[in-house]
Write an enzyme that holds these catalytic residues in place. Structure first.
Site, mmCIF file in Angstrom:
data_model
loop_
_atom_site.group_PDB
_atom_site.id
_atom_site.type_symbol
_atom_site.label_atom_id
_atom_site.label_comp_id
_atom_site.label_asym_id
_atom_site.label_seq_id
_atom_site.Cartn_x
_atom_site.Cartn_y
_atom_site.Cartn_z
ATOM 1 N N HIS A 315 42.843 23.461 60.804
ATOM 2 C CA HIS A 315 43.455 24.754 60.242
ATOM 3 C C HIS A 315 44.976 24.885 61.120
ATOM 4 O O HIS A 315 44.777 24.564 62.138
ATOM 5 C CB HIS A 315 42.402 25.723 60.671
ATOM 6 C CG HIS A 315 42.955 27.097 60.270
ATOM 7 N ND1 HIS A 315 43.362 27.581 59.119
ATOM 8 C CD2 HIS A 315 43.149 28.149 61.054
ATOM 9 C CE1 HIS A 315 43.568 28.598 59.040
ATOM 10 N NE2 HIS A 315 43.820 29.357 60.301
ATOM 11 N N ASN A 316 45.744 25.457 60.240
ATOM 12 C CA ASN A 316 46.921 25.443 61.007
ATOM 13 C C ASN A 316 47.449 24.691 61.706
ATOM 14 O O ASN A 316 47.840 24.628 62.726
ATOM 15 C CB ASN A 316 47.009 27.036 61.726
ATOM 16 C CG ASN A 316 46.856 28.216 60.817
ATOM 17 O OD1 ASN A 316 46.960 28.175 59.562
ATOM 18 N ND2 ASN A 316 46.528 29.400 61.556
ATOM 19 N N GLU A 345 46.623 21.154 57.220
ATOM 20 C CA GLU A 345 47.094 22.376 56.604
ATOM 21 C C GLU A 345 48.528 22.377 56.935
ATOM 22 O O GLU A 345 49.069 22.433 57.913
ATOM 23 C CB GLU A 345 46.416 23.714 57.028
ATOM 24 C CG GLU A 345 46.725 24.924 56.088
ATOM 25 C CD GLU A 345 45.924 26.273 56.781
ATOM 26 O OE1 GLU A 345 46.119 26.954 55.976
ATOM 27 O OE2 GLU A 345 45.481 25.843 57.826
ATOM 28 N N ASP A 347 51.385 25.489 55.954
ATOM 29 C CA ASP A 347 51.933 26.744 55.453
ATOM 30 C C ASP A 347 53.439 26.463 55.020
ATOM 31 O O ASP A 347 54.160 26.507 56.029
ATOM 32 C CB ASP A 347 51.535 27.775 56.547
ATOM 33 C CG ASP A 347 50.217 28.400 56.393
ATOM 34 O OD1 ASP A 347 49.331 27.917 55.860
ATOM 35 O OD2 ASP A 347 49.739 29.033 57.014
ATOM 36 N N HIS A 360 53.491 30.181 60.542
ATOM 37 C CA HIS A 360 52.777 31.202 60.375
ATOM 38 C C HIS A 360 53.232 32.337 60.047
ATOM 39 O O HIS A 360 53.928 33.220 60.987
ATOM 40 C CB HIS A 360 51.754 31.219 61.582
ATOM 41 C CG HIS A 360 50.326 31.968 61.328
ATOM 42 N ND1 HIS A 360 50.038 33.205 61.531
ATOM 43 C CD2 HIS A 360 49.421 31.380 60.572
ATOM 44 C CE1 HIS A 360 48.817 33.378 61.309
ATOM 45 N NE2 HIS A 360 48.498 32.417 60.437
ATOM 46 N N GLU A 394 49.359 25.695 51.565
ATOM 47 C CA GLU A 394 49.405 27.206 51.415
ATOM 48 C C GLU A 394 50.760 27.390 51.120
ATOM 49 O O GLU A 394 51.795 27.603 51.842
ATOM 50 C CB GLU A 394 49.065 27.966 52.711
ATOM 51 C CG GLU A 394 47.542 27.733 53.401
ATOM 52 C CD GLU A 394 46.809 28.538 52.173
ATOM 53 O OE1 GLU A 394 47.240 29.763 51.747
ATOM 54 O OE2 GLU A 394 45.647 27.977 51.864
#
Length: 762
Positions: A315-316, A345, A347, A360, A394
């Site tokens: 995640h992230n 991931e 973003d 983020h 994302e």
């Protein structure tokens, strides 16, 4: 003598390192300072200091270094490319979460010597023979090259005269985490001081070390099976392997193999016998480990649909620290991929110059370029595993920058990116990891299904994590302050980007009933941890059935701004495949992740139990007794002893008071923990001889975690080390558990010695 060991000292590159070089240590554009580096005579320790540091210096072991990268292969060195050419730059990559070391040499020749030299000593350290590492056979200086013992000698030898007086030995014992009365220590010292000089030279110190590390508990096991107390004959070793190690029919063949592999005495080998030294080497070896070495290898069926596997997921992935102010870094992707992570991931947000950036959103985390992330993925995706990598996107970008993203994905990844159906047919089930070897799959929104031809641009919803934020009781308000505007106006989805999605189309979850009747195998949904927990509790069997057909991704709740993790076991219990964790955050949750994925060649894919692959399964984690073929097992663990546990408090004279806790993670009925008493002031060779018992109701889902702590009656116990593995990978019998640090890296020679029994519950 070891000819390779002697050659390494004569290697011209190693000689350059031993002579020493002034290298620039670089931390940023403004922090570039010269340091004098050299390799010490042990061939295993790097020493460095600044010219202004007086007598103070720093050291690190070659065993801490994982790799050397040439040129501008770090963000810092890349930012200084105009100042320092690539041929004088290199990076030392450390194991675990320790920061890397960026260095600049004074010339290309010097840089090359260090790059090649470090690689040679890393290789030498990694390929040391088991006998050499354990110091169990004729002791010469070369054979003694075990980094931790040499390091003890170096640190205790305060006046650096190559000898150790009794005062230095007493200091050494404290460093080795052992409280020993002075009279006993002096007696051992005198036994080792053959020259009666009042000091120990290196070979005498080795003798002292061997007396100190004598294992009475191993000797007792040896005596139980040895007819003459001196050796184990072939049939005696066979009996031990059959009765104690539960190796059954293969014990006869294995006995001879183990003698050939681990017995140091040629005389004993000729007699097909094993000495006490050989027996101890075997017990400390890979074959003697609690983790079945056959399960370490790639051994599972890799031809089933993707939905039938647990998939190691991050995640992230771009973050090295927390989610508010942490640093975004390409290094975070490299580290995750090297640990076998198969779902990363990204973003993506609009960059100011038309180039999409990764960070983020709406926080103070730093930004990195999307194209650099994809380049890093191209280089590192398949170094640890050949099986497919899922790129979880994302997407917060405008239409134009989405098109730029699509161009970067296509141009940088090329044929590695899967952009069309494998056989041209709309699938009824997902392809297998085997069929997708060497491919990157994009997980993102898609305008339509695979194989469909629709030309119009879809007005798409917001990202997965935003669309589930309202369902997440733990979530902060959505991270994007303009989310409400986005929801009202809808955000356009680039056709070029949409076309790159094949088997991982992100969709909003509309319930298990809808999924049964309408959903396609290539559609997948993301759930916050709290939403997934609620579904697991309210409809566990439905969730398990759903996950036999479709992929599910779980991510940490919005309040975890410190990048903490949730317990992944709850999600695996209902068959969720992509259980995304913050890889940068050490702790129990990542221990469980490393434990599950430590099997099957660490390839990042673990086949789910058969009752989680049957679309008509009635399994639910709350009711394991209803499982067809239900057969609970009894796990009995005799915790015998510990070996050379690391100190947790570096204060002078501080010695640990260790205890061992065993924890079971699995279905709710299997959650359990038991612990031993603590041993006062002995981290060197504590002996417990205590037995802990458990009943396992769903063995195929259970993980077993061994944790050693430093007992403190006034405050919380300190962590010393741990080891986690699947219950199905445990080897019964007398086994060593080689402990890992909080970072999940090895801390040799620290271990536990246990006797494990597994039997059916009567």
């Amino acid at each position: 003598m070891d000819p390779e060991g002697s050659r390494i000292q004569d290697d011209p590159d190693v000689r350059v390192m031993m002579a020493g070089s002034t290298l620039r240590k670089v931390k940023s554009k403004s922090w570039k300072k010269p340091r004098h580096f050299r390799l010490l005579e042990d061939g295993l320790t790097f020493w460095y200091k600044s010219r202004w540091a007086g007598r103070s210096h720093s050291t690190f072991s070659v065993t801490e270094v994982e790799a050397v990268r040439e040129g501008h292969q770090s963000e810092v060195l890349l930012s200084l490319a105009e100042e320092f050419p690539a041929d004088v730059c290199f990076t030392l990559v450390f194991r675990g979460r320790q920061g890397n070391l960026d260095l600049v040499a004074e010339s290309p020749e010097e840089a090359k010597a260090w790059i090649q030299g470090v690689r040679k000593v890393i290789h030498k350290a990694q390929t040391m023979d088991a006998k050499e590492r354990l110091d169990q056979y004729p002791f010469t200086v070369v054979h003694f090259r075990v980094w931790w013992v040499w390091d003890w000698f170096q640190k205790a030898d305060k006046n650096k005269d190559g000898k150790m007086n009794f005062k230095e030995v007493r200091t050494l014992l404290k460093m080795m985490n052992v409280e020993m009365n002075e009279e006993h220590a002096l007696r051992l010292f005198t036994m080792a001081d053959k020259s009666e000089s009042g000091s120990l030279e290196i070979e005498q110190f080795v003798h002292f070390y061997k007396i100190l590390t004598q294992r009475d508990e191993v000797w007792k096991v040896f005596q139980d099976y040895s007819g003459d107390g001196e050796k184990l004959l072939l049939d005696e070793l066979e009996s031990f392997l059959s009765i104690e190690q539960q190796e059954g029919e293969q014990s006869s063949r294995r006995a001879q193999e183990l003698i050939d592999r681990y017995e140091p005495s040629e005389t004993a080998k000729k007699q097909s016998a094993m000495s006490l030294d050989g027996f101890q080497i075997y017990l400390c070896s890979r074959e003697g480990s609690v983790f079945n070495p056959e399960h370490r290898e790639l051994h599972q069926d890799m031809n089933q649909p993707l939905s039938h596997y647990f998939i190691s997921s991050s995640h992230n992935t771009y973050l090295l620290e927390d989610q508010l102010r942490g640093q975004s870094s390409l290094e975070a992707y490299i580290q995750a991929l090297k640990r076998g992570c198969r779902c990363v991931e990204v973003d993506c947000w609009d960059g100011s110059d038309g180039e999409p950036v990764v960070y983020h959103g709406h926080t103070l985390t730093s930004k990195i370029l999307f194209r650099d992330v994809i380049s890093t993925l191209k280089e590192y995706a398949f170094k640890a595993s050949d099986f497919p990598v899922i790129l979880s996107l994302e997407n917060h970008c405008c239409l134009e920058q989405q098109t730029v993203m699509a161009q970067h994905l296509s141009q940088i990844l090329g044929d590695v990116l899967l952009t069309s159906l494998l056989d041209g047919q709309v699938p009824q089930q997902l392809p297998s990891p085997q069929e997708l070897r060497g491919k990157v799959l994009l997980k993102a929104k898609k305008i339509n299904g695979p194989g469909d031809c629709v030309d119009e641009t879809l007005m798409d919803e917001v990202s997965d994590e935003e669309e589930t934020a309202n369902d997440d009781a733990e979530s902060l308000p959505t991270e994007d302050p303009s989310a409400e505007c986005l929801k009202k106006s809808k955000c356009k989805l680039s056709r070029e980007l949409s076309d790159l999605v094949v088997y991982c189309k992100s969709v909003h979850f509309q319930g298990f009933e809808h999924a049964r009747s309408q959903a396609k195998c290539y559609e997948m949904s993301s759930f916050s941890e709290s939403k997934a927990k609620k579904l697991a509790k309210d409809a566990g069997t439905d969730f398990v059935q759903y996950n036999t057909r479709q992929l599910t991704r779980i991510y940490p709740g919005g309040r975890r701004t410190d990048s903490s993790n949730y317990n992944p076991q709850e999600m695996w219990n209902v068959g969720c495949q992509i259980v995304a964790l913050n890889f940068q955050t050490a702790g129990l949750e990542m221990d469980l992740n490393d434990g599950l994925f430590g099997q099957n060649g660490c390839c990042g894919y673990v086949l789910k139990p058969d009752f989680m692959r049957d679309a008509n399964t009635q399994f639910g984690p709350e009711k394991p007794k209803e499982l067809r073929g239900y057969k609970p097992l009894r796990l009995s663990i005799q915790v015998i002893s510990g070996q050379q546990l690391p100190k947790v408090n570096q204060k002078e004279g501080s010695i640990v008071d260790p205890l061992v806790r065993v924890e079971i993670y699995g279905v709710p009925q299997d959650q359990a923990k038991e612990e031993t008493s603590h041993i006062n002031n002995n981290g060197f060779n504590p002996v417990w001889n205590e037995t802990l018992n458990f009943v396992i109701h769903a063995p195929d889902l259970a993980l077993v975690r061994f944790e050693v702590e430093d007992y403190d009656k006034a405050s919380r116990n300190d962590f010393i080390g741990q080891f986690t593995l699947p219950f199905t990978c445990i080897q019964a019998g007398y086994r060593h558990i080689h402990l890992l640090s909080k970072d999940g890296t090895a801390i040799p020679p620290s271990s536990l010695f246990v006797n494990i029994s597994i039997s059916e519950l009567e």
